[in-house]
Design a protein around this motif. Structure first.
Motif, PDB file in Angstrom:
ATOM      1  N   GLN A 136      26.855 -28.449  12.320  1.00 23.75           N
ATOM      2  CA  GLN A 136      26.067 -27.945  12.435  1.00 23.75           C
ATOM      3  C   GLN A 136      25.277 -26.712  12.019  1.00 23.75           C
ATOM      4  OE1 GLN A 136      27.484 -23.727  13.835  1.00 23.75           O
ATOM      5  NE2 GLN A 136      28.343 -24.454  15.891  1.00 23.75           N
ATOM      6  N   CYS A 137      23.467 -26.253  12.028  1.00 24.09           N
ATOM      7  CA  CYS A 137      22.518 -26.502  11.295  1.00 24.09           C
ATOM      8  C   CYS A 137      21.527 -25.332  11.951  1.00 24.09           C
ATOM      9  CB  CYS A 137      21.581 -27.447  11.312  1.00 24.09           C
ATOM     10  SG  CYS A 137      19.854 -27.398   9.998  1.00 24.09           S
ATOM     11  N   ASP A 138      21.803 -24.151  11.151  1.00 20.91           N
ATOM     12  CA  ASP A 138      21.616 -22.321  11.623  1.00 20.91           C
ATOM     13  C   ASP A 138      20.275 -21.841  11.390  1.00 20.91           C
ATOM     14  OD1 ASP A 138      24.265 -23.193  13.349  1.00 20.91           O
ATOM     15  OD2 ASP A 138      24.935 -21.193  12.520  1.00 20.91           O
ATOM     16  N   ALA A 139      19.836 -21.078  11.716  1.00 15.51           N
ATOM     17  CA  ALA A 139      18.585 -19.847  11.204  1.00 15.51           C
ATOM     18  C   ALA A 139      18.943 -18.899  11.934  1.00 15.51           C
ATOM     19  CB  ALA A 139      17.304 -20.939  11.823  1.00 15.51           C
ATOM     20  N   ASP A 140      18.870 -17.985  11.025  1.00 13.84           N
ATOM     21  CA  ASP A 140      19.058 -16.960  11.182  1.00 13.84           C
ATOM     22  C   ASP A 140      17.538 -15.586  10.513  1.00 13.84           C
ATOM     23  OD1 ASP A 140      21.414 -16.694  12.494  1.00 13.84           O
ATOM     24  OD2 ASP A 140      21.438 -17.635  11.614  1.00 13.84           O
ATOM     25  N   TYR A 170      16.582 -10.457   6.181  1.00 17.89           N
ATOM     26  CA  TYR A 170      16.893 -11.509   5.341  1.00 17.89           C
ATOM     27  C   TYR A 170      16.640 -13.366   6.561  1.00 17.89           C
ATOM     28  CZ  TYR A 170      20.243 -14.662   3.290  1.00 17.89           C
ATOM     29  OH  TYR A 170      21.153 -15.551   2.304  1.00 17.89           O
ATOM     30  N   ARG A 171      15.739 -13.689   5.748  1.00 14.89           N
ATOM     31  CA  ARG A 171      15.674 -14.691   6.867  1.00 14.89           C
ATOM     32  C   ARG A 171      16.367 -16.489   6.304  1.00 14.89           C
ATOM     33  NH1 ARG A 171      11.059 -14.299   9.888  1.00 14.89           N
ATOM     34  NH2 ARG A 171      10.503 -16.539   9.052  1.00 14.89           N
ATOM     35  N   ARG A 172      17.218 -16.927   6.420  1.00 17.74           N
ATOM     36  CA  ARG A 172      18.380 -18.026   5.616  1.00 17.74           C
ATOM     37  C   ARG A 172      18.803 -19.055   7.024  1.00 17.74           C
ATOM     38  NH1 ARG A 172      21.763 -18.917   8.802  1.00 17.74           N
ATOM     39  NH2 ARG A 172      24.206 -18.934   9.135  1.00 17.74           N
ATOM     40  N   TYR A 173      18.853 -20.266   6.851  1.00 14.72           N
ATOM     41  CA  TYR A 173      19.439 -21.401   7.222  1.00 14.72           C
ATOM     42  C   TYR A 173      20.274 -21.994   6.257  1.00 14.72           C
ATOM     43  CZ  TYR A 173      17.244 -24.886   3.757  1.00 14.72           C
ATOM     44  OH  TYR A 173      16.642 -25.703   3.001  1.00 14.72           O
ATOM     45  N   ALA A 174      21.165 -22.351   6.824  1.00 17.88           N
ATOM     46  CA  ALA A 174      22.683 -23.333   6.587  1.00 17.88           C
ATOM     47  C   ALA A 174      23.325 -24.003   7.253  1.00 17.88           C
ATOM     48  CB  ALA A 174      23.541 -21.621   6.578  1.00 17.88           C
ATOM     49  N   MET A 175      23.674 -25.385   6.627  1.00 13.44           N
ATOM     50  CA  MET A 175      24.022 -26.535   7.171  1.00 13.44           C
ATOM     51  C   MET A 175      25.276 -27.299   6.650  1.00 13.44           C
ATOM     52  SD  MET A 175      20.522 -28.677   6.288  1.00 13.44           S
ATOM     53  CE  MET A 175      18.720 -28.043   7.548  1.00 13.44           C
ATOM     54  N   GLY A 176      26.554 -27.500   7.657  1.00 13.61           N
ATOM     55  CA  GLY A 176      27.286 -27.989   7.544  1.00 13.61           C
ATOM     56  C   GLY A 176      28.061 -28.182   8.545  1.00 13.61           C
ATOM     57  N   PRO A 177      29.643 -28.675   8.073  1.00 14.28           N
ATOM     58  CA  PRO A 177      30.314 -28.984   8.746  1.00 14.28           C
ATOM     59  C   PRO A 177      31.222 -27.397   9.638  1.00 14.28           C
ATOM     60  CG  PRO A 177      31.607 -29.659   6.992  1.00 14.28           C
ATOM     61  CD  PRO A 177      30.148 -28.921   6.684  1.00 14.28           C
ATOM     62  N   GLN A 220      12.305 -23.888   6.710  1.00 16.70           N
ATOM     63  CA  GLN A 220      11.284 -24.020   5.871  1.00 16.70           C
ATOM     64  C   GLN A 220       9.882 -23.668   5.774  1.00 16.70           C
ATOM     65  OE1 GLN A 220      11.929 -25.830   1.723  1.00 16.70           O
ATOM     66  NE2 GLN A 220      13.846 -26.962   2.341  1.00 16.70           N
ATOM     67  N   LEU A 221       9.650 -24.028   6.137  1.00 14.81           N
ATOM     68  CA  LEU A 221       7.962 -23.993   6.855  1.00 14.81           C
ATOM     69  C   LEU A 221       8.010 -22.349   7.933  1.00 14.81           C
ATOM     70  CD1 LEU A 221       5.197 -25.226   6.726  1.00 14.81           C
ATOM     71  CD2 LEU A 221       5.734 -26.215   9.608  1.00 14.81           C
ATOM     72  N   TYR A 222       8.660 -21.825   8.022  1.00 10.03           N
ATOM     73  CA  TYR A 222       9.371 -20.959   8.917  1.00 10.03           C
ATOM     74  C   TYR A 222       9.162 -19.715   7.596  1.00 10.03           C
ATOM     75  CZ  TYR A 222       8.162 -21.868  13.649  1.00 10.03           C
ATOM     76  OH  TYR A 222       7.393 -22.771  15.120  1.00 10.03           O
ATOM     77  N   GLY A 223       9.903 -20.023   6.815  1.00 11.71           N
ATOM     78  CA  GLY A 223      10.115 -18.767   5.484  1.00 11.71           C
ATOM     79  C   GLY A 223      11.021 -18.613   5.289  1.00 11.71           C
ATOM     80  N   PHE A 224      12.137 -19.412   6.037  1.00  7.55           N
ATOM     81  CA  PHE A 224      13.741 -19.173   5.727  1.00  7.55           C
ATOM     82  C   PHE A 224      14.736 -20.173   4.381  1.00  7.55           C
ATOM     83  CE2 PHE A 224      13.073 -18.583  10.368  1.00  7.55           C
ATOM     84  CZ  PHE A 224      14.075 -18.322  10.435  1.00  7.55           C
ATOM     85  N   GLU A 225      15.139 -19.347   4.045  1.00  7.42           N
ATOM     86  CA  GLU A 225      15.797 -19.531   2.330  1.00  7.42           C
ATOM     87  C   GLU A 225      17.567 -20.145   2.970  1.00  7.42           C
ATOM     88  OE1 GLU A 225      14.167 -19.987  -0.274  1.00  7.42           O
ATOM     89  OE2 GLU A 225      12.279 -18.591   0.134  1.00  7.42           O
ATOM     90  N   ALA A 226      17.742 -21.574   1.919  1.00  4.84           N
ATOM     91  CA  ALA A 226      18.769 -21.921   2.439  1.00  4.84           C
ATOM     92  C   ALA A 226      19.760 -20.842   1.483  1.00  4.84           C
ATOM     93  CB  ALA A 226      18.901 -23.736   1.190  1.00  4.84           C
TER      94      ALA A 226
END
Length: 495
Positions: free
Chosen positions: A134-138, A110-117, A41-47
């Motif tokens: 996994q815990c991704d940011a793209d 579009y900057r997003r992050y996602a977390m999950g199995p 989030q500090l880098y500006g990515f949204e969930a």
């Protein structure tokens, strides 16, 4: 009349390749996910939370070591006319579908992050499970390699945020275009035949990606005719000639003492390939951007041995490796290895839209990061349990619930013992199993006098290791406090 056959009881076993996660593991994972999301989030990515189930068509055939779309995933078909569905094998392929479906409503980039199995139908092994987090940011929609450089910087910051200090990790960066150029120069691949190009490149990539596990001899065998493992299983190789295999091996061993020297060697290897030259230039740009932000070779370095096994990467690829030693199950020293990987995948969204959409990202293996911190003794395998309010008189249960409610309102994790209170020793055994720090005891006598007994279970366990029977009888870990002072006393003890 025939006797009705009893149905056998189901076996209480975990399916092969899966495992259960208990209190401390779940709590620690959540804490780590919170730390990672703060950096993202500090880098500006949204969930973003996407569906755990995708169509097999949407997932595509990008898993390593598989040749069919529904091989390597858990897939099913609801009826003959329905689409095949599958549990997602990573968080990147679903992102491509989400972006293609909602691109008109999403910002670009579009900057997003996602977390999950995620789930992979692969052969399980020690520490290798079919379900893992996994815990991704793209970043989708940015063609500049500045986006790749930013991902590498964020990965470095994330590792330090979760407790991996500088010097205990390295983020290694390479470029698929450089490898493609090397293979063109070696005559391994013909870019004019796209289908053959993708197939042959995939075999070579999967071979190179096993360098850490198989060593140079194992990779060389896979580049050639193939390799037979210790169990007798044979893996067909890429079928390269000895000369071609040596050129590819030379690319993997092109790393030099400095980034500039490595780049110079790569330029030599790709001479004659436009794709390869472009890849080397991109690596130079990433190195310059990193240095400008203070990320030097002690944190991020160019390393040609990094290729990543997934087939959808098209440009820069990155991998985070932990460099400290741990002991394996036999007490032998070994390096922990990779905990994160990613890269640029400019063609993934194109599968849906027909138009090239640049994208780059990273995926962190949270379970491996947790295991690494535990292996270094930086994270306990246990968490502190709740304060236990014991039950001395069943008729006074409402009173005990009042005590625990007061503690909870003060932010203290607490519970009333709800088992059979007849044997008081069992209540303390329960507190030990919960790893509880404190037990509160209040019988009718204490209630009449307006006091409670507070038992320091941590101190008691320490004293019990060396105390004599007479010393133990003195109950040095147990004290009597005024009922009105209970919350303040517990807060002070906890600390």
């Amino acid at each position: 009349m025939a006797k009705v056959k009893k149905q056998p009881r189901p076996k209480a076993v975990t399916p092969k390749g899966f495992r259960d996660y208990f209190g401390a593991e779940v709590t620690q994972r959540k804490a780590m996910l919170d730390q990672i999301s703060e950096v993202y989030q500090l880098y500006g990515f949204e969930a973003l939370e996407s569906s755990a189930v995708e169509t097999v068509e949407a997932l595509g055939k990008f898993l390593p070591d598989v040749d069919r779309p529904n091989e390597g995933v858990f897939a099913w078909q609801e009826d003959e006319d329905a689409d095949w569905l599958a549990l997602r094998y990573d968080l990147t392929a679903p992102l491509a579908r989400v972006y293609a479906q909602n691109r008109n409503d999403l910002p670009t980039p579009y900057r997003r992050y996602a977390m999950g199995p995620v789930w992979r139908n692969e052969k399980p092994g020690p520490g290798r499970f079919r379900q893992f987090y996994q815990c991704d940011a793209d970043t989708v929609g940015a063609s500049s390699v500045a986006a790749d450089a930013e991902i590498c910087a964020m990965l470095s910051d994330t590792l330090e945020a979760v407790g991996i200090p500088r010097g205990d990790y390295i983020v290694r960066v390479n470029n698929r275009k450089v490898l493609n150029g090397v293979m063109e120069v070696a005559g391994v691949l013909d870019p004019s035949d796209p289908d053959k190009f993708v197939t042959e490149r995939g075999i070579v990539l999967r071979a190179i990606d096993k360098l850490d596990r198989l060593g140079t001899d194992g990779v060389r065998a896979l580049l050639g005719a193939g390799r037979e493992d210790d169990s007798g299983d044979f893996t067909k190789g890429a079928g390269l000639s000895d000369e071609q295999a040596e050129i590819v091996m030379g690319f993997m061993q092109a790393k030099r003492d400095s980034g500039a020297a490595t780049v110079a060697r790569l330029n030599e290897l790709v001479t004659g390939s436009e794709t390869g030259v472009t890849g080397v230039e991109e690596l130079e740009t990433i190195a310059e951007l990193m240095a400008a932000q203070g990320y030097n070779s002690d944190r991020i370095e160019i390393d040609p041995s990094v290729v990543r096994g997934l087939g959808y990467y098209t440009g820069p690829v990155f991998e985070a490796e932990l460099t400290f030693e741990i002991k394996d199950e036999k007490g032998r020293p070994r390096q922990f290895g990779s905990v994160a990987g990613g890269g640029r995948y400019d063609d993934l969204v194109k599968r849906f839209t027909g138009q090239e959409v640049p994208a780059t990202g990273i995926s962190i293996g949270v379970d491996r990061l947790l295991a690494a911190l535990q292996a270094k003794g930086r994270m306990s395998k246990e968490t502190v349990g709740p304060v236990i309010v014991t039950v001395m008189d069943r008729a006074r249960m409402a009173h005990y619930q009042g005590i625990v409610g007061e503690l909870r309102r003060a932010g203290i994790r607490a519970e009333v013992y709800l088992g059979n209170p007849k044997n008081f020793g069992n209540q303390l055994k329960y507190a030990d199993k919960r790893n509880s720090p404190i037990a509160i005891i209040e019988g009718s006598d204490e209630a009449e006098r307006g006091v409670v007994q507070v038992k320091d279970l941590v101190l008691g366990a320490e004293i019990a290791k060396t105390a004599t029977l007479e010393e133990w009888k003195g109950q040095p870990a147990q004290s009597e406090v005024a009922r009105a002072d209970l919350v303040a006393t517990i807060k002070k003890m906890l600390g």
